[in-house]
Design a protein around this motif. Structure first.
Motif, PDB file in Angstrom:
ATOM      1  N   UNK A   1    -114.045   5.689 -39.059  1.00  0.00           N
ATOM      2  CA  UNK A   1    -113.731   6.361 -40.325  1.00  0.00           C
ATOM      3  C   UNK A   1    -114.080   5.431 -41.481  1.00  0.00           C
ATOM      4  N   UNK A   2    -113.762   4.153 -41.314  1.00  0.00           N
ATOM      5  CA  UNK A   2    -114.052   3.170 -42.364  1.00  0.00           C
ATOM      6  C   UNK A   2    -115.545   2.872 -42.497  1.00  0.00           C
ATOM      7  N   UNK A   3    -116.354   3.401 -41.569  1.00  0.00           N
ATOM      8  CA  UNK A   3    -117.815   3.269 -41.677  1.00  0.00           C
ATOM      9  C   UNK A   3    -118.467   4.561 -42.168  1.00  0.00           C
ATOM     10  N   UNK A   4    -117.647   5.506 -42.621  1.00  0.00           N
ATOM     11  CA  UNK A   4    -118.199   6.729 -43.196  1.00  0.00           C
ATOM     12  C   UNK A   4    -118.097   7.955 -42.323  1.00  0.00           C
ATOM     13  N   UNK A   5    -117.369   7.877 -41.207  1.00  0.00           N
ATOM     14  CA  UNK A   5    -117.207   9.031 -40.323  1.00  0.00           C
ATOM     15  C   UNK A   5    -115.969   9.803 -40.784  1.00  0.00           C
ATOM     16  N   UNK A   6    -116.134  10.599 -41.818  1.00  0.00           N
ATOM     17  CA  UNK A   6    -114.997  11.246 -42.467  1.00  0.00           C
ATOM     18  C   UNK A   6    -114.485  12.448 -41.692  1.00  0.00           C
ATOM     19  N   UNK A   7    -115.312  13.023 -40.812  1.00  0.00           N
ATOM     20  CA  UNK A   7    -114.898  14.102 -39.921  1.00  0.00           C
ATOM     21  C   UNK A   7    -115.395  13.795 -38.509  1.00  0.00           C
ATOM     22  N   UNK A   8    -114.747  14.393 -37.524  1.00  0.00           N
ATOM     23  CA  UNK A   8    -115.203  14.195 -36.153  1.00  0.00           C
ATOM     24  C   UNK A   8    -116.620  14.700 -35.944  1.00  0.00           C
ATOM     25  N   UNK A   9    -117.030  15.743 -36.691  1.00  0.00           N
ATOM     26  CA  UNK A   9    -118.370  16.282 -36.457  1.00  0.00           C
ATOM     27  C   UNK A   9    -119.481  15.389 -37.014  1.00  0.00           C
ATOM     28  N   UNK A  10    -119.121  14.211 -37.514  1.00  0.00           N
ATOM     29  CA  UNK A  10    -120.125  13.205 -37.888  1.00  0.00           C
ATOM     30  C   UNK A  10    -120.365  12.226 -36.729  1.00  0.00           C
ATOM     31  N   UNK A  11    -119.525  12.309 -35.685  1.00  0.00           N
ATOM     32  CA  UNK A  11    -119.612  11.333 -34.590  1.00  0.00           C
ATOM     33  C   UNK A  11    -119.551  11.991 -33.208  1.00  0.00           C
ATOM     34  N   UNK A  12    -119.376  13.325 -33.152  1.00  0.00           N
ATOM     35  CA  UNK A  12    -119.312  14.029 -31.868  1.00  0.00           C
ATOM     36  C   UNK A  12    -119.571  15.516 -32.082  1.00  0.00           C
ATOM     37  N   UNK A  13    -120.120  16.162 -31.050  1.00  0.00           N
ATOM     38  CA  UNK A  13    -120.305  17.614 -31.092  1.00  0.00           C
ATOM     39  C   UNK A  13    -120.153  18.138 -29.666  1.00  0.00           C
ATOM     40  N   UNK A  14    -119.512  19.283 -29.538  1.00  0.00           N
ATOM     41  CA  UNK A  14    -119.306  19.862 -28.214  1.00  0.00           C
ATOM     42  C   UNK A  14    -119.746  21.304 -28.162  1.00  0.00           C
ATOM     43  N   UNK A  15    -119.980  21.795 -26.957  1.00  0.00           N
ATOM     44  CA  UNK A  15    -120.328  23.197 -26.731  1.00  0.00           C
ATOM     45  C   UNK A  15    -120.210  23.489 -25.243  1.00  0.00           C
ATOM     46  N   UNK A  16    -119.714  24.666 -24.940  1.00  0.00           N
ATOM     47  CA  UNK A  16    -119.604  25.036 -23.533  1.00  0.00           C
ATOM     48  C   UNK A  16    -118.721  24.055 -22.787  1.00  0.00           C
TER      49      UNK A  16
ATOM     50  N   UNK B   1    -126.146   7.602 -40.972  1.00  0.00           N
ATOM     51  CA  UNK B   1    -127.325   7.784 -41.827  1.00  0.00           C
ATOM     52  C   UNK B   1    -128.184   8.974 -41.393  1.00  0.00           C
ATOM     53  N   UNK B   2    -128.290   9.181 -40.088  1.00  0.00           N
ATOM     54  CA  UNK B   2    -129.157  10.236 -39.564  1.00  0.00           C
ATOM     55  C   UNK B   2    -128.437  11.552 -39.329  1.00  0.00           C
ATOM     56  N   UNK B   3    -127.110  11.504 -39.236  1.00  0.00           N
ATOM     57  CA  UNK B   3    -126.290  12.656 -38.859  1.00  0.00           C
ATOM     58  C   UNK B   3    -126.693  13.212 -37.490  1.00  0.00           C
ATOM     59  N   UNK B   4    -126.948  12.280 -36.562  1.00  0.00           N
ATOM     60  CA  UNK B   4    -127.295  12.673 -35.202  1.00  0.00           C
ATOM     61  C   UNK B   4    -126.263  13.634 -34.613  1.00  0.00           C
ATOM     62  N   UNK B   5    -124.990  13.347 -34.819  1.00  0.00           N
ATOM     63  CA  UNK B   5    -123.944  14.152 -34.193  1.00  0.00           C
ATOM     64  C   UNK B   5    -123.532  15.348 -35.035  1.00  0.00           C
ATOM     65  N   UNK B   6    -123.954  15.394 -36.292  1.00  0.00           N
ATOM     66  CA  UNK B   6    -123.684  16.563 -37.116  1.00  0.00           C
ATOM     67  C   UNK B   6    -124.765  17.599 -36.844  1.00  0.00           C
ATOM     68  N   UNK B   7    -124.941  17.853 -35.565  1.00  0.00           N
ATOM     69  CA  UNK B   7    -125.988  18.739 -35.084  1.00  0.00           C
ATOM     70  C   UNK B   7    -125.350  19.955 -34.433  1.00  0.00           C
ATOM     71  N   UNK B   8    -126.157  20.949 -34.155  1.00  0.00           N
ATOM     72  CA  UNK B   8    -125.687  22.130 -33.443  1.00  0.00           C
ATOM     73  C   UNK B   8    -126.118  22.025 -31.990  1.00  0.00           C
ATOM     74  N   UNK B   9    -125.178  22.134 -31.094  1.00  0.00           N
ATOM     75  CA  UNK B   9    -125.438  22.097 -29.654  1.00  0.00           C
ATOM     76  C   UNK B   9    -125.308  23.526 -29.150  1.00  0.00           C
ATOM     77  N   UNK B  10    -126.423  24.114 -28.738  1.00  0.00           N
ATOM     78  CA  UNK B  10    -126.480  25.540 -28.424  1.00  0.00           C
ATOM     79  C   UNK B  10    -126.893  25.769 -26.983  1.00  0.00           C
ATOM     80  N   UNK B  11    -126.253  26.735 -26.339  1.00  0.00           N
ATOM     81  CA  UNK B  11    -126.567  27.072 -24.946  1.00  0.00           C
ATOM     82  C   UNK B  11    -127.766  27.995 -24.894  1.00  0.00           C
TER      83      UNK B  11
END
Length: 448
Positions: A244-259, A307-317
């Motif tokens: 959080x102190x490195x800029x991860x203000x929400x979980x969806x900046x560091x993780x994403x789930x689906x299915x 910086x890249x928002x790798x985890x602020x992505x959409x994971x789709x089935x």
């Protein structure tokens, strides 16, 4: 009965600007006061919606808010005509005017938390609007958010709506940005995963030192109770305060789930192994097989992830059982992140395809693909009960594109926000939009 996970993307509003309002969001702060392009932002968002629709996903659209929020300014002591309110605020308290003009409602992952009917005690889809009380410019959103969601999901036989939690720090709620659902099938009972940054009442949970933890454990627990979720269908996890102190203000900046899958960074959570074990055990009892995909810090640092928002992505089935990752162009521009993604998709694992989208206008304000969408799992009967005006089709895409071209400016600065004419432009645009999306009267200027 077939079920779907429908992505309702936020339509970027006409006042999209870089006000630098979000302390703790690195992109928001670093691009503060730059000139923005509302027209380009809205068209970029619509292009993503259209692309997902063309891929066969059910796609919806969620309307923006009325901005400037003159009512909010009046509640802070500015008076006179609407034009005079804006002029007075610009002269005496420009930061408040900027906040009242924020188009942050575009990031509808913060609009609400949604629980599908398969998980809830009464068998309805439940919505709780997020209070977003950590930031003033976002705390003023939930009344209109509730009206818009009510107009989209109006059938009380299928949908239940809850007011935002009390607007105090102890119940800070940031919506679906800190909520994920795991399931074998979207129509079957699943496990709802609530991620919090701190506890308001229990000192055993550590808190970040630099940036605020916006979601509290107590808020997550309250939403779970409101939605009628069972203990066997809920897992709570704490964000790592250090990230959080490195800029991860929400979980969806560091993780994403689906299915059945969670795609996360090695440093995302506290007590990770215990959390993964609980998710696996509870999903197994619902017939699912949990899969964890961990991105090692040695390959992608937290800094690169932010910086890249790798985890602020959409994971789709996808139809073949594999998953597609929708990422912003910034991932392709980051050599380490892009190399990791190439290795990931060539490994033959669950994530086998990556698609890149240009969302620069949103990204510069701190929101990527995942921020722009609210996920709602619906069975066929529930989908048929949704207001059809908000489901994306080729004709609707064309109409909305023309609407943006007609109403939006291609440049927005702080000085432009002080122009009373902007309010008239926005109201004209939104009045037309409610007719296009068949929402009825949802904005204050239409009601008062």
């Amino acid at each position: 009965m077939k079920s779907y996970e429908v992505n309702f993307d936020g339509l970027v509003g006409p006042t999209h600007n870089y006000g630098g309002l979000s302390f703790g969001n690195v992109a928001s702060q670093s691009n503060s006061q730059q000139s923005s392009n509302p027209k380009e932002a809205a068209l970029q968002g619509l292009a993503k919606m259209k692309a997902l629709m063309d891929m066969g996903f059910v796609q919806g659209v969620l309307a923006p808010q009325e901005r400037p929020d003159v009512g909010a300014l009046r509640s802070l002591g500015f008076g006179g005509t609407d034009a005079q309110v804006i002029e007075q605020a610009a002269k005496e308290a420009m930061p408040l005017l900027v906040a009242s003009c924020s188009a942050s409602s575009m990031w509808v992952a913060n609009a609400a938390t949604v629980s599908p009917s398969a998980d809830t005690a009464d068998g309805r889809v439940h919505f709780t609007a997020a209070n977003l009380n950590c930031k003033y410019h976002r705390s003023i959103e939930h009344p209109t958010t509730s009206r818009v969601l009510g107009a989209m999901f109006a059938d009380q036989k299928h949908f239940a709506h809850h007011a935002a939690l009390p607007a105090v720090a102890q119940f800070g709620d940031e919506g679906a940005a800190n909520h994920t659902r795991f399931c074998r099938d979207y129509g079957e009972a699943g496990v709802e995963f609530f991620v919090f940054g701190r506890s308001a009442f229990d000192p055993r949970y550590p808190a970040p030192q630099k940036y605020p933890a916006r979601q509290t454990l107590e808020a997550s627990q309250a939403v779970a109770r409101l939605h009628g979720l069972s203990d066997g269908g809920v897992v709570y996890a704490q964000q790592n305060p250090a990230v959080i102190d490195q800029g991860v203000f929400h979980n969806d900046v560091i993780a994403v789930g689906n299915g059945e899958a969670l795609f996360y960074h090695e440093d995302a959570f506290l007590d990770t192994e215990q959390m993964l074990a609980e998710l696996s055990a509870k999903l197994a009892k619902r017939g699912g097989q949990f899969k964890a995909i961990c991105v090692p810090r040695a390959q992608v640092s937290v800094e690169d992830a932010v910086r890249s928002y790798l985890f602020n992505s959409q994971l789709l089935s996808q139809a073949d059982g594999s998953m597609l990752l929708i990422v912003p162009q910034e991932c392709q521009n980051n050599e380490r992140v892009w190399q990791y993604l190439q290795t990931l998709i060539s490994s033959g694992g669950l994530i086998r395809e990556v698609k890149v989208f240009d969302l620069k206008q949103s990204m510069q304000n701190g929101g990527g693909p995942a921020c722009l969408r609210l996920r709602v799992a619906l069975n066929e009967t529930e989908l048929a009960a949704v207001n059809p005006g908000v489901i994306m089709t080729a004709p609707l895409y064309g109409t909305l594109t023309q609407w943006v071209e007609k109403h939006y400016r291609d440049r927005m600065t702080e000085n432009d926000l002080a122009d009373p004419q902007l309010l008239l432009e926005c109201r004209a645009a939104l009045d037309e939009l409610t007719q296009i999306l068949k929402l009825g009267a949802v904005y204050p200027f239409q009601i008062n």
